[in-house]
Scaffold this active site. Structure first.
Site, short mmCIF file in Angstrom:
data_model
loop_
_atom_site.label_atom_id
_atom_site.label_comp_id
_atom_site.label_asym_id
_atom_site.label_seq_id
_atom_site.Cartn_x
_atom_site.Cartn_y
_atom_site.Cartn_z
CE LYS A 54 -3.92 -2.27 2.23
NZ LYS A 54 -4.49 -2.93 3.52
CD GLN A 98 -3.88 -4.46 6.72
OE1 GLN A 98 -3.65 -3.56 5.98
NE2 GLN A 98 -4.34 -5.63 6.33
CG ASP A 121 -10.13 -0.48 4.67
OD1 ASP A 121 -10.16 -0.52 3.43
OD2 ASP A 121 -9.53 -0.74 5.58
#
Ligand code: NAD
Length: 293
Positions: A54, A98, A121
Site C-alpha cells: 500500500k 490494518q 476502507d
C-alpha cells in the site's frame, strides 16, 4: 466455451495510471497532495506485506503515505488516540487501520473512531449505512473493485441474477448492496444456505467471497456466467510446495463461464488501486474540490 479471463492486474495498472494523473492535476491546480495514513499493529507477516504494498503504491501515484507501526501490546486507548491524532491531521485524507487487530483490542471501537470522511476502507457504520440507503459515502475497496470489473465486462447489469457467496461486512454484504444498486436481482448465500449448487447455477453473476479453497464447483456455473473470485487461499500441493487458489474451482469453471477472474491476478490487485482512488475521492471531498474526471 472457454471463458475470457478478466485481467485484474492490467485493470488495476490502468486505474493507477488514471489516479496518478488526477493526483498530478490536484497538485498543480489546487496545491493538494492526497495523503493516506496506514496503521499497522504487531508483526503479522501477511499484514506487513499488505502495508508495504500500500505504501509503495501510494507513493508511486504521487501521494503522501504515512506509516504508523505500533507494538502488539499497544492498548486500545493508545490506538484510539493515534487514530484521533490522524483524524485531526490536515495532511491525512484517508486512514486505514490494518485488520486483523490483536484480540485484546475491540476492532469495531477503533473503526468507529475514524471519522467517516477519512474512512477510505468504508468500514465505518455511517459509510455502510450510506451504501445501504443510496448515499454518497466511502465504499469498501474490494467490492468496489469487483463492481468496476463487472461493469467494464458486462456494461449494464440491470436485471441480471447475481449471487454473492459470503456475507462478511467487508466483502459479501457491501458487494450485495453494490449489485442491488446496479439493479441486479441479488441472492446472498452463506454457510447455512441450502443447495448452493442450485443457487449458483441460476446466476448470471457469481461473486465468491468465502475463504474456502475451490468451494464453488466449476460444474455449478451457468454457461456464460461472469465469475468474480475474491477468495485468496494458500494450499499445499502434493509436492509440498504451496500455491494460491480462489474460492472457485477455476480449471472447470473456466470451461463454462463467459468471463472469470483468476487467482492470483484478479480481484487482489484491484483492492489497492481502489484504495488509492478512495483516498483521492476523500481528499477532494474534504477540500471541497470537484474530483478530476
Ligand atoms: P469471512 O470469513 O469474514 O466471511 C466468509 C463468509 O463465507 C461468511 O459470511 C460465511 O457465511 C461464508 N461461508 C463460509 N463457509 C461457507 C460455505 N461452506 N458455503 C457458503 N458460504 C460459506 O471472509 P472475508 O473477509 O469476506 O473474505 C473471504 C475471502 O476473500 C477470503 O479468502 C479472503 O482472503 C478473501 N479476500 C480477498 C480480498 C482481496 O483483495 N482479493 C479482500 C478481502 C478478502
Amino acid at each position: 466455451m472457454t471463458a475470457s479471463i478478466i485481467d485484474g492486474k492490467a485493470f488495476a495498472a490502468n486505474l493507477k495510471e488514471q489516479i496518478a494523473k488526477k493526483v498530478k492535476f490536484l497538485k498543480e491546480n489546487h496545491n493538494l497532495i492526497p495523503g493516506l495514513a496506514v496503521v499497522l499493529v504487531g508483526e503479522d507477516p501477511a499484514s506487513q506485506v499488505y502495508v508495504r504494498n500500500k505504501n509503495k503504491s501510494t507513493k508511486a501515484a504521487g501521494m503522501n503515505s504515512y506509516e504508523h507501526l505500533m507494538d502488539d501490546d499497544v492498548t486500545e486507548a493508545e490506538l484510539i488516540a493515534k487514530v484521533t491524532e490522524l483524524n485531526n491531521d490536515p495532511a491525512v485524507h484517508g486512514i486505514l487501520v490494518q485488520l486483523p487487530l490483536p484480540k485484546h483490542i475491540n476492532e469495531a471501537a477503533v473503526i468507529e473512531t475514524i471519522i467517516p470522511e477519512k474512512d477510505v476502507d468504508g468500514f465505518h457504520v455511517i459509510n455502510s449505512g450510506l451504501l445501504a440507503t443510496g448515499g454518497n459515502g466511502m465504499v469498501p475497496c474490494t467490492p468496489l473493485g469487483c463492481i468496476m470489473m463487472l461493469k467494464d465486462k458486462l456494461g449494464n447489469l440491470s436485471g441480471l441474477d447475481a449471487v454473492v457467496v459470503g456475507r462478511s461486512n467487508i466483502v459479501g454484504k457491501p458487494m450485495a448492496q453494490l449489485l442491488l444498486k446496479e439493479s441486479c436481482t441479488v441472492t446472498i448465500a452463506h454457510s447455512r444456505t441450502k443447495n448452493l449448487a442450485e443457487v449458483v447455477g441460476r446466476s448470471d453473476i457469481v461473486v465468491a467471497a468465502v475463504g474456502v479453497p475451490e468451494l464453488v464447483k466449476g460444474s455449478w456455473i451457468k454457461p456464460g456466467a461472469t465469475v468474480i473470485d475474491v477468495g485468496i487461499n494458500r494450499i499445499t500441493k502434493e509436492d509440498g510446495k504451496t500455491k494460491l487458489v480462489g474460492d472457485v474451482e477455476f480449471a472447470v469453471a473456466v470451461e463454462r463461464a463467459g468471463a472469470i477472474t483468476p487467482v492470483p491476478g484478479g480481484v487482489g490487485p484491484m483492492t489497492i488501486a481502489v484504495l488509492l482512488q478512495n483516498t483521492v475521492t476523500a481528499a477532494c471531498r474534504q477540500m471541497g474540490i470537484d474530483e478530476p474526471a
